[in-house]
Design a protein around this motif. Structure first.
Motif, PDB file in Angstrom:
ATOM      1  N   ASP A   1       0.843  -1.188   0.000  1.00  0.00           N
ATOM      2  CA  ASP A   1       0.000   0.000   0.000  1.00  0.00           C
ATOM      3  C   ASP A   1       0.882   1.242   0.000  1.00  0.00           C
ATOM      4  O   ASP A   1       1.431   1.632   1.026  1.00  0.00           O
ATOM      5  CB  ASP A   1      -0.909  -0.009   1.233  1.00  0.00           C
ATOM      6  N   THR A   2       1.004   1.874  -1.155  1.00  0.00           N
ATOM      7  CA  THR A   2       1.885   3.036  -1.275  1.00  0.00           C
ATOM      8  C   THR A   2       1.282   4.300  -0.661  1.00  0.00           C
ATOM      9  O   THR A   2       1.968   5.315  -0.543  1.00  0.00           O
ATOM     10  CB  THR A   2       2.207   3.303  -2.756  1.00  0.00           C
ATOM     11  N   ASP A   3       0.013   4.247  -0.279  1.00  0.00           N
ATOM     12  CA  ASP A   3      -0.636   5.418   0.319  1.00  0.00           C
ATOM     13  C   ASP A   3      -0.419   5.491   1.825  1.00  0.00           C
ATOM     14  O   ASP A   3      -0.772   6.490   2.464  1.00  0.00           O
ATOM     15  CB  ASP A   3      -2.140   5.403   0.032  1.00  0.00           C
ATOM     16  N   THR A   4       0.112   4.420   2.409  1.00  0.00           N
ATOM     17  CA  THR A   4       0.322   4.365   3.859  1.00  0.00           C
ATOM     18  C   THR A   4       1.815   4.296   4.158  1.00  0.00           C
ATOM     19  O   THR A   4       2.541   3.527   3.529  1.00  0.00           O
ATOM     20  CB  THR A   4      -0.384   3.145   4.467  1.00  0.00           C
ATOM     21  N   ASN A   5       2.267   5.099   5.095  1.00  0.00           N
ATOM     22  CA  ASN A   5       3.676   5.130   5.477  1.00  0.00           C
ATOM     23  C   ASN A   5       3.845   4.544   6.871  1.00  0.00           C
ATOM     24  O   ASN A   5       3.211   5.004   7.830  1.00  0.00           O
ATOM     25  CB  ASN A   5       4.195   6.565   5.469  1.00  0.00           C
ATOM     26  N   TRP A   6       4.713   3.516   6.974  1.00  0.00           N
ATOM     27  CA  TRP A   6       4.946   2.856   8.250  1.00  0.00           C
ATOM     28  C   TRP A   6       6.426   2.928   8.600  1.00  0.00           C
ATOM     29  O   TRP A   6       7.287   2.779   7.736  1.00  0.00           O
ATOM     30  CB  TRP A   6       4.523   1.390   8.193  1.00  0.00           C
ATOM     31  N   PHE A   7       6.677   3.150   9.875  1.00  0.00           N
ATOM     32  CA  PHE A   7       8.040   3.074  10.406  1.00  0.00           C
ATOM     33  C   PHE A   7       8.029   2.057  11.544  1.00  0.00           C
ATOM     34  O   PHE A   7       7.064   1.964  12.300  1.00  0.00           O
ATOM     35  CB  PHE A   7       8.497   4.429  10.942  1.00  0.00           C
ATOM     36  N   ARG A   8       9.129   1.306  11.651  1.00  0.00           N
ATOM     37  CA  ARG A   8       9.271   0.373  12.762  1.00  0.00           C
ATOM     38  C   ARG A   8      10.281   0.923  13.751  1.00  0.00           C
ATOM     39  O   ARG A   8      11.430   1.196  13.404  1.00  0.00           O
ATOM     40  CB  ARG A   8       9.713  -1.015  12.288  1.00  0.00           C
ATOM     41  N   LEU A   9       9.839   1.089  14.997  1.00  0.00           N
ATOM     42  CA  LEU A   9      10.692   1.592  16.072  1.00  0.00           C
ATOM     43  C   LEU A   9      11.149   0.449  16.950  1.00  0.00           C
ATOM     44  O   LEU A   9      10.410  -0.509  17.177  1.00  0.00           O
ATOM     45  CB  LEU A   9       9.922   2.600  16.932  1.00  0.00           C
ATOM     46  N   SER A  10      12.364   0.559  17.472  1.00  0.00           N
ATOM     47  CA  SER A  10      12.801  -0.377  18.501  1.00  0.00           C
ATOM     48  C   SER A  10      12.035  -0.074  19.782  1.00  0.00           C
ATOM     49  O   SER A  10      11.394   0.988  19.912  1.00  0.00           O
ATOM     50  CB  SER A  10      14.303  -0.247  18.750  1.00  0.00           C
ATOM     51  N   LEU A  11      12.084  -0.975  20.740  1.00  0.00           N
ATOM     52  CA  LEU A  11      11.404  -0.732  22.009  1.00  0.00           C
ATOM     53  C   LEU A  11      11.940   0.517  22.698  1.00  0.00           C
ATOM     54  O   LEU A  11      11.176   1.305  23.271  1.00  0.00           O
ATOM     55  CB  LEU A  11      11.556  -1.950  22.929  1.00  0.00           C
ATOM     56  N   GLU A  12      13.251   0.701  22.638  1.00  0.00           N
ATOM     57  CA  GLU A  12      13.852   1.870  23.289  1.00  0.00           C
ATOM     58  C   GLU A  12      13.400   3.162  22.604  1.00  0.00           C
ATOM     59  O   GLU A  12      13.077   4.148  23.275  1.00  0.00           O
ATOM     60  CB  GLU A  12      15.386   1.769  23.267  1.00  0.00           C
ATOM     61  N   GLU A  13      13.402   3.160  21.263  1.00  0.00           N
ATOM     62  CA  GLU A  13      12.972   4.351  20.533  1.00  0.00           C
ATOM     63  C   GLU A  13      11.511   4.681  20.831  1.00  0.00           C
ATOM     64  O   GLU A  13      11.154   5.843  21.072  1.00  0.00           O
ATOM     65  CB  GLU A  13      13.141   4.120  19.028  1.00  0.00           C
ATOM     66  N   ALA A  14      10.659   3.650  20.811  1.00  0.00           N
ATOM     67  CA  ALA A  14       9.227   3.860  21.026  1.00  0.00           C
ATOM     68  C   ALA A  14       8.949   4.409  22.421  1.00  0.00           C
ATOM     69  O   ALA A  14       8.157   5.349  22.589  1.00  0.00           O
ATOM     70  CB  ALA A  14       8.462   2.554  20.806  1.00  0.00           C
ATOM     71  N   PHE A  15       9.604   3.839  23.435  1.00  0.00           N
ATOM     72  CA  PHE A  15       9.341   4.308  24.793  1.00  0.00           C
ATOM     73  C   PHE A  15       9.894   5.716  25.002  1.00  0.00           C
ATOM     74  O   PHE A  15       9.310   6.519  25.730  1.00  0.00           O
ATOM     75  CB  PHE A  15       9.927   3.347  25.832  1.00  0.00           C
ATOM     76  N   TYR A  16      10.996   6.035  24.357  1.00  0.00           N
ATOM     77  CA  TYR A  16      11.553   7.383  24.461  1.00  0.00           C
ATOM     78  C   TYR A  16      10.587   8.401  23.864  1.00  0.00           C
ATOM     79  O   TYR A  16      10.347   9.467  24.450  1.00  0.00           O
ATOM     80  CB  TYR A  16      12.899   7.448  23.736  1.00  0.00           C
ATOM     81  N   MET A  17      10.003   8.074  22.721  1.00  0.00           N
ATOM     82  CA  MET A  17       9.071   8.992  22.074  1.00  0.00           C
ATOM     83  C   MET A  17       7.770   9.090  22.867  1.00  0.00           C
ATOM     84  O   MET A  17       7.131  10.146  22.891  1.00  0.00           O
ATOM     85  CB  MET A  17       8.806   8.544  20.637  1.00  0.00           C
ATOM     86  N   HIS A  18       7.381   8.004  23.522  1.00  0.00           N
ATOM     87  CA  HIS A  18       6.146   7.999  24.303  1.00  0.00           C
ATOM     88  C   HIS A  18       6.332   8.659  25.671  1.00  0.00           C
ATOM     89  O   HIS A  18       5.555   9.536  26.054  1.00  0.00           O
ATOM     90  CB  HIS A  18       5.669   6.555  24.493  1.00  0.00           C
TER      91      HIS A  18
END
Length: 245
Positions: free
Chosen positions: A69-86
């Motif tokens: 699906d070229t209309d949707t953009n997904w990024f995969r975060l590591s657990l550390e990256e995700a918790f830092y952003m949250h």
């Protein structure tokens, strides 16, 4: 060793737009759009707008995920990256595998279950990110993280990072043997990186919520290989002439 910029204009480009400014722009954009991440295995999938793709790339969070699906953009975060952003940037809400939003303490427990060393690794990650270093996985160099002074397109990584801890059940066996120590130092030197050991020390036993992080300290140690030539005298030895009787 110091920074190794990739071309003559890279340093000026980095100084003109510090990483702290780039992260602030990303933070503002994600907050305004109410971005959500979804726990998936040992990572978090982030659905973002086209404009946010560039911001995430510039701020060096996550990796793009290719989909049909070229209309949707997904990024995969590591657990550390995700918790830092949250938890630290407070710009991403995390949806659990049960489809419900996770509070800080719920997400904390979930990520600790997914990764046994999450607490120590997150403390190390947030310690470096808080100092505006770009932090990426160091698996290709046999270490835990690598740290860049700015975006990897502008500068080579400066430090090869190993996370060390003596917490019960979380002891890192890295660098315990002299052979492993020597190999790691040599490998880091061969790719022009300084080995940085982050030793995580705890002053408390409670680990049930992110607030426990305040009781942890990070001890930084840089390790380099000693060369005998560095200790030799610069002046050549002059042999004394033998006296004639």
């Amino acid at each position: 060793m110091g920074p190794r910029w990739k071309d003559n204009g890279s340093k000026a480009t980095a100084l003109a737009d510090p990483m702290s400014n780039i992260v602030a722009r990303l933070q503002s954009s994600l907050i305004q759009s109410g971005t959500c991440g979804f726990l998936s295995g040992c990572g978090v999938l982030l659905e973002i707008s086209h404009d946010q793709v560039g911001l995430l790339n510039h701020a060096c969070f996550g990796r793009p995920v290719t989909t049909a699906d070229t209309d949707t953009n997904w990024f995969r975060l590591s657990l550390e990256e995700a918790f830092y952003m949250h938890h630290c940037l407070k710009c991403v809400e995390i949806i659990g595998e049960d489809k419900s939003p996770k509070r800080d303490d719920e997400l904390w427990e979930c990520m600790k279950l997914k990764k046994r060393t999450f607490l120590e690794f997150y403390k190390a990650y947030s310690h470096l990110r808080g100092k505006n270093w770009v932090v990426r996985s160091g698996s290709q160099y046999g270490v835990d993280f690598v740290a860049y002074r700015h975006h990897p397109a502008l500068v080579h990584s400066e430090y090869a990072v190993i996370v060390s801890s003596e917490a019960e059940g979380h002891e890192n066996c890295r660098l315990k043997l002299w052979s492993d120590f020597e190999c790691t130092v040599r490998l880091s030197g061969s790719v022009a990186k300084t080995l940085l050991v982050l030793h995580i020390k705890s002053n408390e036993n409670c680990t049930f919520s992110p607030s426990c992080l305040e009781g942890y300290t990070v001890e930084e140690r840089t390790i380099t290989r000693w060369s005998p030539e560095q200790r030799r005298e610069d002046q050549p030895i002059v042999k004394a002439e033998s006296s004639k009787g």
